[in-house]
Every structure is written in C-alpha cells, then in structure tokens.
Design a protein around this motif. Structure first.
Motif, PDB file in Angstrom:
ATOM      1  N   THR A 335     -28.935 -30.580  34.538  1.00 25.84           N
ATOM      2  CA  THR A 335     -29.048 -30.465  33.082  1.00 25.84           C
ATOM      3  C   THR A 335     -29.130 -31.860  32.487  1.00 25.84           C
ATOM      4  O   THR A 335     -29.927 -32.146  31.610  1.00 25.84           O
ATOM      5  CB  THR A 335     -27.797 -29.779  32.517  1.00 25.84           C
ATOM      6  OG1 THR A 335     -27.502 -28.660  33.323  1.00 25.84           O
ATOM      7  CG2 THR A 335     -28.027 -29.338  31.094  1.00 25.84           C
ATOM      8  N   GLU A 336     -28.261 -32.708  33.038  1.00 23.64           N
ATOM      9  CA  GLU A 336     -28.190 -34.073  32.549  1.00 23.64           C
ATOM     10  C   GLU A 336     -29.559 -34.750  32.557  1.00 23.64           C
ATOM     11  O   GLU A 336     -29.996 -35.324  31.571  1.00 23.64           O
ATOM     12  CB  GLU A 336     -27.211 -34.846  33.443  1.00 23.64           C
ATOM     13  CG  GLU A 336     -27.194 -36.313  33.208  1.00 23.64           C
ATOM     14  CD  GLU A 336     -25.846 -36.771  32.683  1.00 23.64           C
ATOM     15  OE1 GLU A 336     -24.838 -36.207  33.129  1.00 23.64           O
ATOM     16  OE2 GLU A 336     -25.835 -37.665  31.839  1.00 23.64           O
ATOM     17  N   SER A 337     -30.263 -34.642  33.716  1.00 22.91           N
ATOM     18  CA  SER A 337     -31.526 -35.377  33.792  1.00 22.91           C
ATOM     19  C   SER A 337     -32.599 -34.729  32.922  1.00 22.91           C
ATOM     20  O   SER A 337     -33.440 -35.412  32.359  1.00 22.91           O
ATOM     21  CB  SER A 337     -31.995 -35.506  35.242  1.00 22.91           C
ATOM     22  OG  SER A 337     -32.201 -34.230  35.794  1.00 22.91           O
ATOM     23  N   VAL A 338     -32.513 -33.400  32.772  1.00 20.45           N
ATOM     24  CA  VAL A 338     -33.468 -32.737  31.885  1.00 20.45           C
ATOM     25  C   VAL A 338     -33.258 -33.217  30.450  1.00 20.45           C
ATOM     26  O   VAL A 338     -34.190 -33.600  29.748  1.00 20.45           O
ATOM     27  CB  VAL A 338     -33.303 -31.200  31.937  1.00 20.45           C
ATOM     28  CG1 VAL A 338     -34.218 -30.545  30.912  1.00 20.45           C
ATOM     29  CG2 VAL A 338     -33.615 -30.686  33.318  1.00 20.45           C
ATOM     30  N   ILE A 339     -31.983 -33.219  30.047  1.00 21.01           N
ATOM     31  CA  ILE A 339     -31.696 -33.604  28.669  1.00 21.01           C
ATOM     32  C   ILE A 339     -32.048 -35.059  28.427  1.00 21.01           C
ATOM     33  O   ILE A 339     -32.600 -35.421  27.393  1.00 21.01           O
ATOM     34  CB  ILE A 339     -30.217 -33.331  28.354  1.00 21.01           C
ATOM     35  CG1 ILE A 339     -30.013 -31.836  28.471  1.00 21.01           C
ATOM     36  CG2 ILE A 339     -29.852 -33.878  26.971  1.00 21.01           C
ATOM     37  CD1 ILE A 339     -29.090 -31.201  27.558  1.00 21.01           C
ATOM     38  N   ARG A 340     -31.750 -35.891  29.429  1.00 16.95           N
ATOM     39  CA  ARG A 340     -32.096 -37.306  29.265  1.00 16.95           C
ATOM     40  C   ARG A 340     -33.602 -37.436  29.042  1.00 16.95           C
ATOM     41  O   ARG A 340     -34.065 -38.168  28.181  1.00 16.95           O
ATOM     42  CB  ARG A 340     -31.636 -38.121  30.474  1.00 16.95           C
ATOM     43  CG  ARG A 340     -31.719 -39.585  30.198  1.00 16.95           C
ATOM     44  CD  ARG A 340     -31.086 -40.485  31.263  1.00 16.95           C
ATOM     45  NE  ARG A 340     -30.148 -39.854  32.166  1.00 16.95           N
ATOM     46  CZ  ARG A 340     -30.397 -39.644  33.454  1.00 16.95           C
ATOM     47  NH1 ARG A 340     -31.575 -39.954  33.975  1.00 16.95           N
ATOM     48  NH2 ARG A 340     -29.476 -39.107  34.229  1.00 16.95           N
ATOM     49  N   LYS A 341     -34.382 -36.655  29.835  1.00 19.45           N
ATOM     50  CA  LYS A 341     -35.849 -36.690  29.672  1.00 19.45           C
ATOM     51  C   LYS A 341     -36.249 -36.266  28.265  1.00 19.45           C
ATOM     52  O   LYS A 341     -37.125 -36.855  27.653  1.00 19.45           O
ATOM     53  CB  LYS A 341     -36.509 -35.745  30.688  1.00 19.45           C
ATOM     54  CG  LYS A 341     -36.564 -36.309  32.088  1.00 19.45           C
ATOM     55  CD  LYS A 341     -37.988 -36.262  32.640  1.00 19.45           C
ATOM     56  CE  LYS A 341     -38.134 -37.095  33.890  1.00 19.45           C
ATOM     57  NZ  LYS A 341     -37.580 -36.416  35.085  1.00 19.45           N
ATOM     58  N   ILE A 342     -35.561 -35.224  27.746  1.00 22.34           N
ATOM     59  CA  ILE A 342     -35.896 -34.763  26.399  1.00 22.34           C
ATOM     60  C   ILE A 342     -35.582 -35.840  25.367  1.00 22.34           C
ATOM     61  O   ILE A 342     -36.387 -36.148  24.499  1.00 22.34           O
ATOM     62  CB  ILE A 342     -35.127 -33.470  26.053  1.00 22.34           C
ATOM     63  CG1 ILE A 342     -35.596 -32.338  26.951  1.00 22.34           C
ATOM     64  CG2 ILE A 342     -35.342 -33.102  24.591  1.00 22.34           C
ATOM     65  CD1 ILE A 342     -34.865 -31.038  26.728  1.00 22.34           C
TER      66      ILE A 342
END
Ligand SMILES: Nc1ncnc2c1ncn2[C@@H]1O[C@H](COP(=O)(O)OP(=O)(O)O)[C@@H](O)[C@H]1O
Ligand SMILES: [Mg+2]
Lengths: 347, 267
Positions: A335-342
C-alpha cells in the motif's frame, strides 16, 4: 447501507494576505489588499456509511484537516453541501457535536492539570451520558487498555502516547455515531500505535462507530481501513476499497526466484542470459507476453506478473518444467509504495 | 440535566484553579502592595486639599471605596481574553468549539472557578478586615442582599465585555494591544481605580450612560449607601439588568457572525 455523512461538491477557499518582510513590509501589510486565494478543498464529493472506517489520505497540505473541520462544523464550506447525521454541521455546531467525537493529533481536549478520570467525568456530564452507559464504556475500555495505570494520572504528566490514547478514549465516551481522528498516531512508538489501532478497531466493532482517520502511517491504514479516500491539492484522487488500490497499477505481484545451484558464478552476463532464456520459455508457454516482465538482482530472477492476465501459479509451473527452483519468494506491491506513487504524481 | 453540565464545568474549573495556589498567593500579595500605594497616594491628595471632604467624600470614605473596588474587581476578572486569544492563535479553539454546549456558556462556566476561589480567599477577608478597621463604617442591612445581586450582574457585564473583546481577536489575530486597551478603559470607567465622584462632571455624565460603571460602581454604591431608598436601588439594578440583557444579545450576535468567518489556525 445507511449513509451517515454526505459531501456534495464541497470546496473551501482561504483568503491569505500576501505578507511582506521586515518592519516596512509589516506596515504595508496593514493596508494591503493583496490577497491570494488558496483552494484548500476543491470539489470533493463522497458518502460515508454507518460503521465504516475510512482512511482519509494525502500528503501534507492536501486539505485533509480542512475537510474534517468542515465535516465537524468548525468551518463553513465556501460552496457545496455537507450533511452529518442529517444535520448541516456548521449551522448546528453544538447539536452536531453531541453526535461526533474528534481527536486532533496535536491538540488535547483533556483538562491539563486534572487526573484523566476527572476529564472523563466532566465529559460524561457535558455530553449527558447516563451512568450505566458510562460504566459500560469504562468496562469496555478496561478490557482493551490498562486503565488503572492511566486514570489517576494528571494529563500534564503523561507521555504523548498515553495522552493520545486518553484523548481517543475521551472522543468515544459519549458513544458518538462518528469519530474523526486527525493524525492520531503521529509521533508515537510502535507499541502505542499497535495499541491505538486495536482500540479503534474494537470500538468500531463493538459500537458500530463510523471512523474517519487521517494518517501518514500506512500501517494504520492496512490495520484499520477497508476503504480509502486519497486527496491531493484539495482534489480527490481515489475513493474505493483498499484492494482496488493496487488495481490502479494493474494487479501486479513480483515473483522472485533462485534458479542457480549454490556456487554457480552469477555474474551479470550469466544472469542476463538466464533471464532471456526464461523469457523465451514463458513466451512459448503464454500467448500474451505483456503479462510479465523480467529483471534480475544479484543471483535472483524477478518476474513481475500482471495477475489480471495470468496467475503466479501458472508462471511457476512453466518455469519449473525446465529449471530447478532452489528458492522462491512472492512480493505484493505494498500500500505504501502505491500511495507514494500516487503522491508523487505517478497516476 | 443542563444544570449538571454547568456545575460539572464549574467544579472542574475550581479543581483546576486550586492547582495554582502559588498564583493565588501572588495576587493577594500584589493586591496588598496596590492598596499600600493608593493609601499614600490619596493621603497626599487629601493633605494638599484645603478641606477634609473632596467631592463629597472623606479620606476614609475614599479608602473604603477603593479597597472594596480593588477586591471586587480582582475577583470578578476571569482573564478570558488571554485564554481565548491564545486558543484562537494556536487553533486550540476548535476543541472548545466542538463541545455540545454553546461556546460562550462553556467559556463562562469553565472560567468560574477562579472568581469563586478569589471571592473566598480575597474578597471576604478584605471585607471583614475593612469592616472592623473602619470602625464598622459599612452599614449592614438589606443593602447586603442588593449588593450580592448587583455583584452578580456586574460580573456578567464584565464577562460579556471580555467576551466581546476576545471575539475581536478573531479578526486581529493579536491580543496584546487590544487587551491592554480594554484593561485601561474598564479599569478607569468602571470606577475600579478612581471613584466616579472624582471625575469631571461631563465625563461622569457620559460614563453613567456606559456599561462599565455597572461593573464596579453600581454594587459599591449599593453597599456603601444603605440610606438609599429602595426605589433608587432598584433603578441601579434595573440599569445593570438592561446592560446584561443588551450585552448578552449583542455578544451572541457578534460571535455568531465572527465565528462564521474564522479560519481556524493550524493543520
Ligand atoms: N486557517 C487557514 N488559513 C489559510 N490557509 C489555510 C488555513 N488552514 C489551512 N490552510 C491551507 O489549506 C491547505 C490545506 O491544509 P490542511 O487541510 O491543513 O492540510 P492537511 O491536513 O491535509 O495537511 C494548505 O495549503 C494550508 O496552507
Ligand atoms: Mg492536517
């Protein structure tokens, strides 16, 4: 499902004076009409249902706290409509306050010099909680956290973590329909974070309290939220269940394989050839070659698999027909890396 | 049920104030110095005058008035301007705005503790001491009942004025200057630092039409003049009541308008 909070095209603008530096500048500011408009919240619409825990995420300055202040009634939206429990919050602030609980991470509503039990009793009185409900709630609290150690301590002698914990307990004391938690875990250690997550989870479960949580800690989100809403620069980017978050990138997972016997010399050349071989093998097996891509790191071969097109098991099957797999490892996109990408504007 | 909320807040405020015993002692000592100062000041004023009576007041009349005025004004003050002002600046005000009680009532009842404690620790002892030192110059009678009512009304007027000033802080975002201005104006025009009898005629006439004199001057006139006919006392109380009602409505409207445009500070 029954909705409890509704936002329709809500926006909030702040008018900020462009300040000048120095004494001369300050004097100039006194007469200045030089305003700048900040769109803190920009056309947000959402419906929150009873009993949900919604993670409200976004980088600093995204407009999260502003949205919460509008939902609780301390700020009036510049445009749009908000309904909380059927009332318009800023029009009926006190009435709405009876049905909600709020924790702003850096502020406390507890009486600073008094033992926390006194604060709880005052809150019991001002929210007019019947004795029985209050005692039941205290019992429930005791079953989740060690209350004896906390109750008789003056708030000013508490650690940040203990104080936050007590503030969260205080927000639930009148059994409100909705609780807003604005960055409650900021600055807390791992153990206290875990305790707070458990507390919120249990209270949500036992009392069917709707919780709206803002946080920068993806651990909080993973532990508590089924649904997340992401905003940035006041605009909504995402509003869906957390599982769908990864679908934004396709449902990718990375399969990491060790295909070399111990002692094999794994230089770059060797690994490159190996991954090319694996790729051609997979290409023979599968018609849709866009379902995977290959890379390598050290002595490991990494296959990024798009699970909407094929499954990890099928890929594994194909590979082990020709190669011996010494070790394997499957990695979710966090989730962390997805959100960081967003946040970084990857979408 | 509503009463219980208020009592609970008063109780909390009492407990809270009791934590600061040091501050109470300091106020007490500070007040003593103040009294010493005005004693010598007024002694000098009377010494330089040809007559023993100035503006209809003897030296001891003036001293009794001033000692009471300072004791009264001291216990009435709730210091809410600083409290609210700071909370506006830091953004902490959201927490109080989100209580299920009207903000103004919340502030009032959570500020009640200090006046109550000061009434017991400062005002009552002062009153008793002055009573005996002055050779029982203070009349005891029905005036005490009227005085009590008048003090309550005066306190409310003072509270509303403070609340009005605190609301202005929402626009200015600075407290200091406004608060000093308020303290000077209220301190002077309420009759807390100089008996109104010493004001020039025109100023006194104007002041009588302002709410400030109803804070301190009204209750003291009632206390020190038992000889006033009841009708006159009722007029004084009536004027106080008028100010209470007027300010109650006015500060409520002003706050409602102001709170709509507040931009609560801090993330
Ligand atoms: N009281 C205020 N006055 C002016 N601008 C504000 C105020 N509060 C917030 N803002 C601005 O609105 C934007 C959103 O702020 P906020 O809601 O606090 O963000 P978040 O809580 O997501 O970090 C920021 O750009 C911030 O500077
Ligand atoms: Mg924030």
């Amino acid at each position: 499902m029954e909705s409890i909070i509704e936002l329709k095209n809500v926006s909030k603008e702040f008018k900020i004076l462009n300040r000048h530096e120095g004494v001369k500048g300050s004097i100039k500011d006194l007469f200045s009409r030089d305003y700048k408009i900040v769109n803190a919240v920009n056309d947000i619409s959402m419906t929150i249902n009873k009993g949900e825990i919604v993670g409200y995420l976004g980088p600093n300055g995204a407009g999260k706290s502003t949205t919460i202040k509008m939902m609780t009634g301390v700020l009036e939206p510049s445009s749009g409509e908000i309904l909380c429990n059927g009332v318009i919050p800023y029009k009926k602030r006190s009435e709405n306050a009876q049905n909600i609980g709020v924790v702003f991470g850096q502020r406390s509503q507890l009486w600073w010099s008094l033992p926390v039990v006194e604060s709880f009793k005052i809150l019991k009185d001002i929210y007019q909680v019947p004795d029985k409900d209050y005692n039941d709630m205290m019992e429930l609290y005791s079953s989740i956290v060690d209350m004896e150690n906390l109750l008789h301590k003056p708030v000013r002698q508490m650690s940040l973590g203990q104080r936050t914990l007590c503030d969260i307990l205080a927000a639930f004391i009148h059994n409100p329909a909705v609780v807003f938690l604005d960055e409650p875990t900021i600055g807390l250690d791992v153990a206290m974070k875990a305790k707070i997550r458990e507390l919120v989870k249990t209270l949500n479960h036992e009392k069917n309290t709707t919780v709206i949580l803002t946080t920068h800690d993806m651990g909080d989100v993973d532990a508590l939220c089924k649904r997340i809403v992401i905003i940035d620069k006041g605009k909504m980017l995402f509003d869906n269940d957390i599982e769908h978050l990864s679908e934004l990138f396709g449902a990718y997972r990375t399969l990491i394989l060790s295909l070399n016997k111990k002692g094999t010399k794994c230089d770059e050349e060797h690994m490159k050839k190996l991954s090319d071989d694996v790729l051609s093998l997979l290409s023979e097996e599968f018609s849709d070659t866009s379902a995977f891509s290959l890379s390598f790191a050290d002595d490991k071969t990494e296959i990024l698999i798009d699970e909407s097109k094929t499954s990890v098991v099928k890929v594994l099957n194909a590979v082990q027909k020709k190669y011996k797999i010494y070790d394997m490892h499957l990695q979710d996109i966090s989730t962390e890396s997805v959100i960081r990408k967003i946040y970084e504007g990857g979408i | 049920m509503k009463l219980k909320r208020c009592l609970s807040l008063v109780r909390a405020s009492l407990l809270d104030s009791l934590q600061f015993r040091g501050a109470l002692i300091l106020t007490f000592v500070g007040n003593l110095f103040y009294l010493l100062l005005i004693y010598y000041l007024w002694k000098a004023i009377y010494a330089s005058s040809d007559s023993d009576i100035i503006n209809g007041m003897t030296f001891s009349d003036t001293m009794i008035y001033l000692v009471f005025a300072s004791a009264l004004f001291n216990f009435m003050e709730m210091w809410i301007v600083w409290g609210i002002g700071r909370n506006i600046q830091s953004g902490q005000i959201v927490v109080d705005l989100l209580k299920p009680i009207e903000f103004r009532s919340f502030v009032f009842f959570s500020g009640c503790g200090e006046p109550i404690i000061k009434f017991v620790t400062t005002f009552l002892p002062t009153a008793i001491i002055v009573y005996f030192i002055s050779g029982r110059a203070i009349p005891l009678g029905k005036n005490l009942i009227f005085f009590t009512i008048s003090v309550a009304l005066g306190m409310l007027i003072n509270f509303y004025i403070n609340f009005f000033v605190a609301t202005i802080c929402m626009y200015t975002q600075s407290i200091w200057g406004i608060n000093i201005m308020k303290e000077v104006i209220v301190g002077l025009l309420s009759g807390a630092s100089v008996p109104l009898a010493f004001f020039p005629e025109t100023l006194r006439n104007i002041v009588m039409y302002l709410p400030f004199q109803a804070i301190c001057n009204s209750p003291l006139q009632i206390l020190l003049h038992n000889e006033y006919p009841v009708s006159e006392v009722l007029v004084i109380l009536g004027i106080q009541l008028f100010w209470v009602l007027f300010l109650m409505i006015f500060t409520d409207l002003f706050f409602r308008v102001s709170v709509r445009r507040i931009t609560v500070n801090g993330g």
